[in-house]
Design a protein around this motif. Structure first.
Motif, mmCIF file in Angstrom:
data_model
loop_
_atom_site.group_PDB
_atom_site.id
_atom_site.type_symbol
_atom_site.label_atom_id
_atom_site.label_comp_id
_atom_site.label_asym_id
_atom_site.label_seq_id
_atom_site.Cartn_x
_atom_site.Cartn_y
_atom_site.Cartn_z
ATOM 1 N N GLY A 58 -6.346 1.607 6.876
ATOM 2 C CA GLY A 58 -5.882 2.394 5.725
ATOM 3 C C GLY A 58 -5.548 3.827 6.112
ATOM 4 O O GLY A 58 -4.511 4.362 5.710
ATOM 5 N N LYS A 59 -6.422 4.461 6.907
ATOM 6 C CA LYS A 59 -6.179 5.827 7.375
ATOM 7 C C LYS A 59 -4.901 5.893 8.204
ATOM 8 O O LYS A 59 -4.058 6.767 7.993
ATOM 9 C CB LYS A 59 -7.365 6.324 8.203
ATOM 10 N N ASP A 60 -4.767 4.947 9.127
ATOM 11 C CA ASP A 60 -3.569 4.923 9.973
ATOM 12 C C ASP A 60 -2.304 4.688 9.141
ATOM 13 O O ASP A 60 -1.271 5.314 9.385
ATOM 14 C CB ASP A 60 -3.693 3.849 11.050
ATOM 15 N N ALA B 134 1.296 -2.692 1.227
ATOM 16 C CA ALA B 134 0.143 -2.939 2.094
ATOM 17 C C ALA B 134 -0.909 -1.851 1.902
ATOM 18 O O ALA B 134 -2.113 -2.138 1.867
ATOM 19 C CB ALA B 134 0.593 -3.007 3.553
ATOM 20 N N ARG B 135 -0.470 -0.611 1.761
ATOM 21 C CA ARG B 135 -1.411 0.491 1.535
ATOM 22 C C ARG B 135 -2.166 0.317 0.228
ATOM 23 O O ARG B 135 -3.363 0.595 0.161
ATOM 24 C CB ARG B 135 -0.680 1.831 1.572
ATOM 25 N N ARG B 136 -1.489 -0.160 -0.817
ATOM 26 C CA ARG B 136 -2.183 -0.410 -2.086
ATOM 27 C C ARG B 136 -3.268 -1.464 -1.901
ATOM 28 O O ARG B 136 -4.382 -1.331 -2.424
ATOM 29 C CB ARG B 136 -1.196 -0.832 -3.170
ATOM 30 N N LEU B 137 -2.974 -2.508 -1.153
ATOM 31 C CA LEU B 137 -3.954 -3.551 -0.890
ATOM 32 C C LEU B 137 -5.140 -2.992 -0.098
ATOM 33 O O LEU B 137 -6.302 -3.299 -0.396
ATOM 34 C CB LEU B 137 -3.290 -4.705 -0.138
ATOM 35 N N LEU B 138 -4.862 -2.169 0.900
ATOM 36 C CA LEU B 138 -5.925 -1.525 1.673
ATOM 37 C C LEU B 138 -6.781 -0.625 0.785
ATOM 38 O O LEU B 138 -8.012 -0.609 0.896
ATOM 39 C CB LEU B 138 -5.329 -0.719 2.831
ATOM 40 N N GLN B 139 -6.145 0.119 -0.118
ATOM 41 C CA GLN B 139 -6.884 0.990 -1.041
ATOM 42 C C GLN B 139 -7.770 0.171 -1.969
ATOM 43 O O GLN B 139 -8.910 0.550 -2.243
ATOM 44 C CB GLN B 139 -5.919 1.868 -1.832
ATOM 45 N N ALA C 98 -11.782 0.420 -2.193
ATOM 46 C CA ALA C 98 -12.408 0.688 -3.492
ATOM 47 C C ALA C 98 -13.414 -0.398 -3.870
ATOM 48 O O ALA C 98 -14.384 -0.134 -4.589
ATOM 49 C CB ALA C 98 -11.338 0.810 -4.576
ATOM 50 N N ALA C 99 -13.200 -1.608 -3.354
ATOM 51 C CA ALA C 99 -14.117 -2.720 -3.626
ATOM 52 C C ALA C 99 -15.348 -2.666 -2.709
ATOM 53 O O ALA C 99 -16.199 -3.542 -2.771
ATOM 54 C CB ALA C 99 -13.389 -4.052 -3.457
ATOM 55 N N GLY C 100 -15.412 -1.653 -1.855
ATOM 56 C CA GLY C 100 -16.557 -1.497 -0.968
ATOM 57 C C GLY C 100 -16.421 -2.208 0.368
ATOM 58 O O GLY C 100 -17.394 -2.380 1.085
ATOM 59 N N ASN C 101 -15.191 -2.583 0.726
ATOM 60 C CA ASN C 101 -14.958 -3.339 1.952
ATOM 61 C C ASN C 101 -14.390 -2.502 3.090
ATOM 62 O O ASN C 101 -13.836 -3.045 4.037
ATOM 63 C CB ASN C 101 -14.023 -4.520 1.663
ATOM 64 N N GLY C 102 -14.531 -1.194 3.026
ATOM 65 C CA GLY C 102 -13.964 -0.320 4.044
ATOM 66 C C GLY C 102 -14.443 -0.594 5.451
ATOM 67 O O GLY C 102 -13.695 -0.428 6.415
ATOM 68 N N ALA C 103 -15.690 -1.043 5.615
ATOM 69 C CA ALA C 103 -16.252 -1.303 6.942
ATOM 70 C C ALA C 103 -15.964 -2.713 7.427
ATOM 71 O O ALA C 103 -16.313 -3.052 8.560
ATOM 72 C CB ALA C 103 -17.760 -1.067 6.920
ATOM 73 N N VAL D 57 -9.868 -6.182 8.379
ATOM 74 C CA VAL D 57 -8.748 -6.308 7.444
ATOM 75 C C VAL D 57 -8.560 -7.745 6.958
ATOM 76 O O VAL D 57 -7.931 -7.961 5.924
ATOM 77 C CB VAL D 57 -7.422 -5.758 8.022
ATOM 78 N N ALA D 58 -9.134 -8.716 7.650
ATOM 79 C CA ALA D 58 -9.087 -10.096 7.167
ATOM 80 C C ALA D 58 -9.735 -10.211 5.792
ATOM 81 O O ALA D 58 -9.403 -11.096 5.009
ATOM 82 C CB ALA D 58 -9.766 -11.043 8.156
ATOM 83 N N SER D 59 -10.639 -9.282 5.472
ATOM 84 C CA SER D 59 -11.312 -9.299 4.173
ATOM 85 C C SER D 59 -10.351 -9.017 3.019
ATOM 86 O O SER D 59 -10.687 -9.288 1.862
ATOM 87 C CB SER D 59 -12.450 -8.270 4.140
ATOM 88 N N LEU D 60 -9.161 -8.523 3.320
ATOM 89 C CA LEU D 60 -8.173 -8.283 2.267
ATOM 90 C C LEU D 60 -7.763 -9.588 1.599
ATOM 91 O O LEU D 60 -7.223 -9.573 0.487
ATOM 92 C CB LEU D 60 -6.956 -7.543 2.822
ATOM 93 N N LEU D 61 -8.070 -10.702 2.246
ATOM 94 C CA LEU D 61 -7.868 -12.004 1.631
ATOM 95 C C LEU D 61 -8.531 -12.045 0.256
ATOM 96 O O LEU D 61 -7.966 -12.587 -0.698
ATOM 97 C CB LEU D 61 -8.430 -13.103 2.534
ATOM 98 N N GLU D 62 -9.713 -11.461 0.153
ATOM 99 C CA GLU D 62 -10.421 -11.448 -1.125
ATOM 100 C C GLU D 62 -9.658 -10.664 -2.188
ATOM 101 O O GLU D 62 -9.674 -11.040 -3.359
ATOM 102 C CB GLU D 62 -11.823 -10.901 -0.947
#
Length: 104
Positions: free
Chosen positions: A32-34, A55-60, A64-69, A72-77
């Motif tokens: 997201g930072k990159d 893609a940035r909206r999805l990362l944000q 926001a859902a607490g998945n920052g750590a 990126v595969a977690s974006l599936l959720e």
């Protein structure tokens, strides 16, 4: 991996998504930072990166859902949470009436 249409990213992420293993790798926060840095640089020279913005909206949303750590595969959720239509469990089992190709 030199075939047309191959994707090293998908080769890495697909098994993680299938196993729902979001424990490591490129985190949502770092990607997201990159992505924000790339968008800022592009805007600085007058470019609009529409696909990147999606893609940035999805990362944000993931952050926001607490998945920052998480990987990126977690974006599936995030995608699963926002889908508007159920996907058939098996190919060829779609009973959605708008998919009917029979002429009447």
């Amino acid at each position: 991996h030199d075939a047309w249409g191959s994707s090293r990213v998908l080769d890495r992420l697909a098994p993680l998504m299938l196993a729902r293993d979001f424990s490591g790798g490129a985190t949502v926060a770092i990607v997201g930072k990159d992505s924000d840095l790339i968008a800022d640089a592009a805007a600085g020279v007058g470019l609009s990166l529409e696909v990147s913005a999606a893609a940035r909206r999805l990362l944000q949303q993931g952050a926001a859902a607490g998945n920052g750590a998480l990987d990126v595969a977690s974006l599936l959720e995030q995608v699963e949470a926002t889908r508007t239509r159920d996907v058939p469990a098996e190919a060829g089992t779609d009973t959605d009436s708008d998919m009917d190709t029979d002429a009447t």
